[in-house]
Write a protein that holds these residues in place. Structure first.
Motif, PDB file in Angstrom:
ATOM      1  N   ALA A  17       0.836  -1.207   0.000  1.00 61.12           N
ATOM      2  CA  ALA A  17       0.000   0.000   0.000  1.00 61.12           C
ATOM      3  C   ALA A  17       0.870   1.256   0.000  1.00 61.12           C
ATOM      4  O   ALA A  17       0.556   2.248  -0.678  1.00 61.12           O
ATOM      5  N   CYS A  18       1.964   1.220   0.746  1.00 59.67           N
ATOM      6  CA  CYS A  18       2.883   2.368   0.774  1.00 59.67           C
ATOM      7  C   CYS A  18       3.510   2.597  -0.602  1.00 59.67           C
ATOM      8  O   CYS A  18       3.646   3.741  -1.057  1.00 59.67           O
ATOM      9  N   LEU A  19       3.883   1.506  -1.264  1.00 61.88           N
ATOM     10  CA  LEU A  19       4.467   1.626  -2.603  1.00 61.88           C
ATOM     11  C   LEU A  19       3.450   2.202  -3.589  1.00 61.88           C
ATOM     12  O   LEU A  19       3.793   3.028  -4.442  1.00 61.88           O
ATOM     13  N   LEU A  20       2.193   1.769  -3.465  1.00 62.00           N
ATOM     14  CA  LEU A  20       1.148   2.288  -4.352  1.00 62.00           C
ATOM     15  C   LEU A  20       0.906   3.772  -4.107  1.00 62.00           C
ATOM     16  O   LEU A  20       0.683   4.542  -5.049  1.00 62.00           O
ATOM     17  N   ARG A  21       0.934   4.171  -2.835  1.00 56.51           N
ATOM     18  CA  ARG A  21       0.773   5.601  -2.536  1.00 56.51           C
ATOM     19  C   ARG A  21       1.946   6.400  -3.089  1.00 56.51           C
ATOM     20  O   ARG A  21       1.779   7.503  -3.608  1.00 56.51           O
ATOM     21  N   ALA A  22       3.125   5.821  -2.977  1.00 52.08           N
ATOM     22  CA  ALA A  22       4.321   6.511  -3.474  1.00 52.08           C
ATOM     23  C   ALA A  22       4.284   6.654  -4.992  1.00 52.08           C
ATOM     24  O   ALA A  22       4.599   7.715  -5.540  1.00 52.08           O
ATOM     25  N   ALA A  38      10.128  -3.369  -8.949  1.00 52.24           N
ATOM     26  CA  ALA A  38       9.171  -4.396  -9.367  1.00 52.24           C
ATOM     27  C   ALA A  38       9.797  -5.338 -10.394  1.00 52.24           C
ATOM     28  O   ALA A  38       9.591  -6.558 -10.346  1.00 52.24           O
ATOM     29  N   GLU A  39      10.578  -4.773 -11.308  1.00 46.71           N
ATOM     30  CA  GLU A  39      11.235  -5.608 -12.321  1.00 46.71           C
ATOM     31  C   GLU A  39      12.266  -6.536 -11.673  1.00 46.71           C
ATOM     32  O   GLU A  39      12.384  -7.707 -12.044  1.00 46.71           O
ATOM     33  N   PHE A  40      12.998  -6.009 -10.700  1.00 43.88           N
ATOM     34  CA  PHE A  40      13.974  -6.841  -9.989  1.00 43.88           C
ATOM     35  C   PHE A  40      13.277  -7.984  -9.256  1.00 43.88           C
ATOM     36  O   PHE A  40      13.733  -9.135  -9.296  1.00 43.88           O
ATOM     37  N   MET A  41      12.160  -7.660  -8.608  1.00 40.18           N
ATOM     38  CA  MET A  41      11.426  -8.689  -7.863  1.00 40.18           C
ATOM     39  C   MET A  41      10.855  -9.751  -8.796  1.00 40.18           C
ATOM     40  O   MET A  41      10.766 -10.928  -8.439  1.00 40.18           O
ATOM     41  N   ASP A  42      10.467  -9.332 -10.004  1.00 38.64           N
ATOM     42  CA  ASP A  42       9.944 -10.298 -10.975  1.00 38.64           C
ATOM     43  C   ASP A  42      10.981 -11.362 -11.320  1.00 38.64           C
ATOM     44  O   ASP A  42      10.633 -12.514 -11.607  1.00 38.64           O
ATOM     45  N   HIS A  43      12.243 -10.956 -11.318  1.00 41.64           N
ATOM     46  CA  HIS A  43      13.308 -11.869 -11.729  1.00 41.64           C
ATOM     47  C   HIS A  43      14.011 -12.538 -10.550  1.00 41.64           C
ATOM     48  O   HIS A  43      14.985 -13.258 -10.747  1.00 41.64           O
ATOM     49  N   SER A  44      13.524 -12.266  -9.355  1.00 42.49           N
ATOM     50  CA  SER A  44      14.140 -12.877  -8.181  1.00 42.49           C
ATOM     51  C   SER A  44      13.197 -13.914  -7.586  1.00 42.49           C
ATOM     52  O   SER A  44      11.998 -13.931  -7.864  1.00 42.49           O
ATOM     53  N   GLU A  45      13.747 -14.741  -6.747  1.00 45.91           N
ATOM     54  CA  GLU A  45      12.931 -15.785  -6.122  1.00 45.91           C
ATOM     55  C   GLU A  45      12.013 -15.227  -5.051  1.00 45.91           C
ATOM     56  O   GLU A  45      11.128 -15.919  -4.554  1.00 45.91           O
ATOM     57  N   LYS A  46      12.187 -13.955  -4.699  1.00 44.13           N
ATOM     58  CA  LYS A  46      11.363 -13.346  -3.656  1.00 44.13           C
ATOM     59  C   LYS A  46      10.082 -12.729  -4.210  1.00 44.13           C
ATOM     60  O   LYS A  46       9.190 -12.381  -3.463  1.00 44.13           O
ATOM     61  N   GLY A  47      10.020 -12.553  -5.509  1.00 42.66           N
ATOM     62  CA  GLY A  47       8.910 -11.814  -6.109  1.00 42.66           C
ATOM     63  C   GLY A  47       7.826 -12.712  -6.642  1.00 42.66           C
ATOM     64  O   GLY A  47       7.823 -13.910  -6.385  1.00 42.66           O
ATOM     65  N   PRO A  48       6.895 -12.139  -7.400  1.00 43.12           N
ATOM     66  CA  PRO A  48       6.817 -10.714  -7.752  1.00 43.12           C
ATOM     67  C   PRO A  48       6.105  -9.883  -6.687  1.00 43.12           C
ATOM     68  O   PRO A  48       5.520 -10.438  -5.754  1.00 43.12           O
ATOM     69  N   LEU A  49       6.150  -8.566  -6.856  1.00 44.33           N
ATOM     70  CA  LEU A  49       5.389  -7.698  -5.967  1.00 44.33           C
ATOM     71  C   LEU A  49       3.898  -7.871  -6.240  1.00 44.33           C
ATOM     72  O   LEU A  49       3.493  -8.046  -7.394  1.00 44.33           O
ATOM     73  N   PRO A  50       3.071  -7.797  -5.216  1.00 43.28           N
ATOM     74  CA  PRO A  50       1.617  -7.956  -5.419  1.00 43.28           C
ATOM     75  C   PRO A  50       0.962  -6.679  -5.949  1.00 43.28           C
ATOM     76  O   PRO A  50       0.029  -6.144  -5.359  1.00 43.28           O
ATOM     77  N   ILE A  51       1.490  -6.170  -7.057  1.00 42.51           N
ATOM     78  CA  ILE A  51       0.909  -5.014  -7.742  1.00 42.51           C
ATOM     79  C   ILE A  51       0.558  -5.469  -9.149  1.00 42.51           C
ATOM     80  O   ILE A  51       1.377  -6.098  -9.826  1.00 42.51           O
ATOM     81  N   THR A  52      -0.639  -5.181  -9.594  1.00 41.46           N
ATOM     82  CA  THR A  52      -1.104  -5.709 -10.877  1.00 41.46           C
ATOM     83  C   THR A  52      -0.277  -5.160 -12.035  1.00 41.46           C
ATOM     84  O   THR A  52       0.269  -4.056 -11.974  1.00 41.46           O
ATOM     85  N   HIS A  53      -0.217  -5.952 -13.091  1.00 43.68           N
ATOM     86  CA  HIS A  53       0.512  -5.534 -14.286  1.00 43.68           C
ATOM     87  C   HIS A  53      -0.108  -4.283 -14.905  1.00 43.68           C
ATOM     88  O   HIS A  53       0.609  -3.439 -15.455  1.00 43.68           O
ATOM     89  N   ASP A  54      -1.426  -4.173 -14.811  1.00 45.21           N
ATOM     90  CA  ASP A  54      -2.095  -3.004 -15.396  1.00 45.21           C
ATOM     91  C   ASP A  54      -1.660  -1.713 -14.703  1.00 45.21           C
ATOM     92  O   ASP A  54      -1.443  -0.687 -15.354  1.00 45.21           O
ATOM     93  N   VAL A  55      -1.539  -1.767 -13.384  1.00 41.88           N
ATOM     94  CA  VAL A  55      -1.122  -0.579 -12.631  1.00 41.88           C
ATOM     95  C   VAL A  55       0.322  -0.216 -12.967  1.00 41.88           C
ATOM     96  O   VAL A  55       0.645   0.943 -13.255  1.00 41.88           O
ATOM     97  N   LEU A  56       1.191  -1.212 -12.956  1.00 37.06           N
ATOM     98  CA  LEU A  56       2.597  -0.958 -13.278  1.00 37.06           C
ATOM     99  C   LEU A  56       2.745  -0.452 -14.713  1.00 37.06           C
ATOM    100  O   LEU A  56       3.526   0.463 -14.988  1.00 37.06           O
TER     101      LEU A  56
END
Length: 328
Positions: A17-22, A38-56
Motif C-alpha cells: 500500500a505504501c508503494l502504491l501511494r508513493a 518491481a522488475e527486480f522482484m519479478d526476476h528474483s525468487e522473492k517476487g513478484p510484488l503484489p501489484i497488478t501488471h495493469d497498474v505498473l
C-alpha cells in the motif's frame, strides 16, 4: 526488499500500500525507482510484488518507460489468456485496446515488426478497423494513413449531406477536428508543406469562429495545442515567421513544444535574453524524460537527445548573432 519473504502477510500488504501511494504521487524519479524494484522482484525468487501488471504498465507509460509498459501489457494479456484443452498451450487473445496499446509501445520503441504483426492479427480476426488511419500512423505508413483519413473525412461529409438538419454538437465538432489534426500530421510527415499550410490557415480561421461549447470540448482533448504544433512546424519549414508566431501563441509555454518554438521565434526576432530563458526551460522539461528513457536504452533516448542538441544549436545561433553585431 531482501527481507520481503520474512514479512508476514499483513506487513507485506502495508508495504505494498505504501508503494502504491508513493507511485501515485506522479514523481518520475520515484516511479522509476519503484518500477525498477518491481522488475527486480519479478526476476528474483522473492517476487513478484503484489501489484497488478495493469497498474505498473499505466505508470510506466506515464513516465515514458515504454519498454516496461510493453512488457507489462504483454504479461497482462498472457495472464488473461486461456489454456487450450489437450495442448496445454495458452491461446492468446487480444482485444482492440490491447492491439492499440501494443502498436503504440512498439512504435515508441521503434520495433515496427511487432507493430505490423499486431495489425495483421487485428485484420485476421476481423477487429473493428474503423480507426485504421491511427494504426497506420503508428507504423509510419503515412501515405496509407492519409488515404484512410481522407476516406473518413469524405464519409463524414456524405453523412452530413444526407442529413442537413443534423445539428453540429460539440462532440461531433471535436471528432471532426481530431480527424483534421491527424490529416495534418500525415501531411507534415510527408513534407507536403503547401497542403499543410493551407489546412493550417483554415484551422486558424475556423478556430476564431467556434462557439464556447465547441471550444471547451476541443480543449478537453488538447486538439488546438496539437494542431498548433503541427501548423508551426509547417510555417517554420517555409520560413513564414509571422504565421509561425501566430501558431506558437496557441501552444502553452509550459510545454516542450511551446517553449522550444517560442525560443526559435525569439532567436529570429533577436530577442536573445528571452530565448536563453526559454532554452533553459526546455532543458528542465527534457531532464526527467531523458532520465527515464536513458535507463532503458540509448535508442529510446535518441529523440530527447536531438532536442537537447537543438537547444545547443540555438545557443550557438545566439552567440553567432552577438559576435556579428559586435563585429559591426
Amino acid at each position: 526488499m531482501s527481507v520481503w519473504t520474512e514479512l508476514d502477510s499483513e506487513v507485506q500488504k502495508d508495504l505494498t500500500a505504501c508503494l502504491l501511494r508513493a507511485i501515485s504521487t506522479g514523481i518520475p524519479e520515484l516511479i522509476q525507482t519503484i518500477l525498477n524494484l518491481a522488475e527486480f522482484m519479478d526476476h528474483s525468487e522473492k517476487g513478484p510484488l503484489p501489484i497488478t501488471h495493469d497498474v505498473l504498465g499505466m505508470w510506466a507509460e506515464q513516465t515514458k518507460a515504454f519498454a516496461k509498459a510493453c512488457r507489462y501489457k504483454e504479461m497482462s494479456v498472457l495472464k488473461s489468456s486461456e489454456t487450450a484443452p489437450m495442448t496445454f498451450r495458452r491461446k492468446i487473445t487480444l482485444r482492440p485496446n490491447d492491439c492499440q496499446s501494443l502498436i503504440t509501445y512498439a512504435n515508441k520503441l521503434n520495433v515496427q515488426e511487432e507493430a505490423a504483426e499486431v495489425v495483421r492479427y487485428a485484420e485476421r480476426n476481423d477487429m473493428n478497423f474503423q480507426r485504421r488511419g491511427r494504426w497506420y500512423e503508428k507504423l509510419n505508413e503515412w501515405e496509407k494513413a492519409l488515404d484512410a483519413y481522407m476516406e473518413e473525412k469524405d464519409s463524414c461529409t456524405n453523412l452530413q449531406n444526407l442529413d442537413k438538419n443534423d445539428v453540429e454538437t460539440p462532440e461531433k465538432a471535436a471528432a471532426a477536428e481530431e480527424a483534421k489534426m491527424h490529416e495534418m500530421r500525415c501531411l507534415e510527415a510527408l513534407a507536403r508543406w503547401d497542403e499543410l499550410n493551407a489546412n493550417s490557415a483554415i484551422w486558424a480561421e475556423q478556430r476564431s469562429q467556434r462557439s464556447d461549447s465547441i471550444r471547451d470540448e476541443i480543449n478537453k482533448k488538447q486538439l488546438d495545442h496539437k494542431m498548433a504544433v503541427i501548423a508551426a512546424r509547417g510555417a517554420w519549414a517555409v520560413d513564414n515567421w509571422e504565421r509561425m508566431a501566430e501558431y506558437v501563441s496557441v501552444i502553452s509555454e509550459n510545454t516542450q513544444d511551446g517553449a522550444m518554438r517560442r525560443a526559435v521565434v525569439a532567436v529570429h526576432n533577436d530577442e536573445n535574453t528571452k530565448a536563453m530563458g526559454l532554452i533553459e526551460k526546455v532543458r528542465e522539461m527534457i531532464d526527467s524524460e531523458l532520465t527515464a528513457m536513458a535507463n532503458e536504452s540509448y535508442e529510446r533516448a535518441y529523440i530527447p537527445m536531438v532536442s537537447v542538441q537543438q537547444m545547443a544549436e540555438l545557443e550557438e545561433a545566439i552567440e553567432y548573432k552577438r559576435c556579428w553585431i559586435s563585429a559591426d
